[in-house]
Write an enzyme that holds these catalytic residues in place. Sequence first.
Site: not given
Length: 449
Positions: A164, A291
């Site tokens: 992030g 993911r």
Amino acid sequence: MFSKILIANRGEIALRILRACKELGIATVAVHSTADANAMHVRLADESVCIGPHTARDSYLNIPSLMAACEITGADAVHPGYGFLSENARFAEILEAHKIAFIGPSSEHIRIMGDKIEAKQTAKRLGIPVVPGSEGGVTSATEAKRIAAEIGYPVLLKAAAGGGGRGMKVALNEGEIETAYSTARVEARNSFGDDTLYMEKYLQKPRHIEVQILGDGKGRAVHLGERDCSLQRRHQKVLEEAPSPALNAANRKKIGDICAKAMADMSYSGVGTIEFLYENGEFYFIEMNTRLQVEHPVTEMITGIDLVNEQIRIASGGDLGFTQDDITFEGHAIECRINAEHARTFVPSPGKITYYHPPGGLGVRVDSGVYQGYSIPPHYDSLIGKLIVHGRNRVECMMRLRRCLDEFVVDGIETTIPLFRELVDNQDIANGMYDIHWLEKYLADPVDI
């Protein structure tokens, strides 16, 4: 096939997973915090369980509460979506110990790719091109200066456990190393509880290209093309498109084949995304996400392959249902992340949606869990939906996107829709001429939108 899947997430991705389950005839369990009691996925699931108060650490990140929900409902599998526990190796291990399937890769692969240093070493070993930099953690500013002198400035110091955009600092020259090193360490420690840093060559004007892969855990893997995610703010993706306007067919095939072979050699299971910086015709590995990605719909739109369906099928023991030669890429797709934020300052804007009208028509998809009268809680990520459009080519796709943005109405809160309306009329965007720094420079221009 599984009989009941617990969806360990919220918002649009929880609803996306629920829809895939229903199409496969699988019963669903929605979990929710007290703040999400009226969420759309909770309303539509076969069963729902409140797992805690509004804070994520006491609900969506609370593994004991999630395990209790599995036991209460008899769920035989868990889909983690993205974020929260989706890349938590310990969670996958606990589920496995309780004979509950984790719909994702093995805990070993999650752990390897979750450590940025080990991930880079693994990628290099598997034949994936990497950014020049340190072989492991950088233990001092002095060592950082030595490595920087070898690979050349500018350099980027990054948190090994990061993500992030946190724990990342650029040093343009030797005089900036000390400050960049100490600042990145503090930020990494505060954000991730781990102040280990590593160093990479800082590329000046790269694109962010990621390759979608799918493996069955039995030595077979394919790639599903690439996505261009270069339009970013503070390392957060804002708009994604597939295929990338920066790649030609030869580059696309080359990097796709490299990634598919690497994942087959690794016996990787499920979906995953290998992310690169791309500059001057060269790819440089930066990380792998083990993911489902927020931007997975653009890949689905150009391939016709339901990635969530494939995740579930493979996790239940199924083989890959197709070969690389079976995969075709049709047209162009673009996704805009619609956030409950001011369009230029990105200040969050939680609150009640007083009117909601999503666009529609041929080649249009809106993935969202909101509805008219729904109140956006202030406790979570501000993403409220995704507008995805598909066209026969990029020009048609851009025209369709412009039309859809004009139709999209969300009243009662601020959203980023006005920013996208401005971007589709920008000549650089129309020409596909942008890099990972483009949007930040554009936003620095004090224009009201």
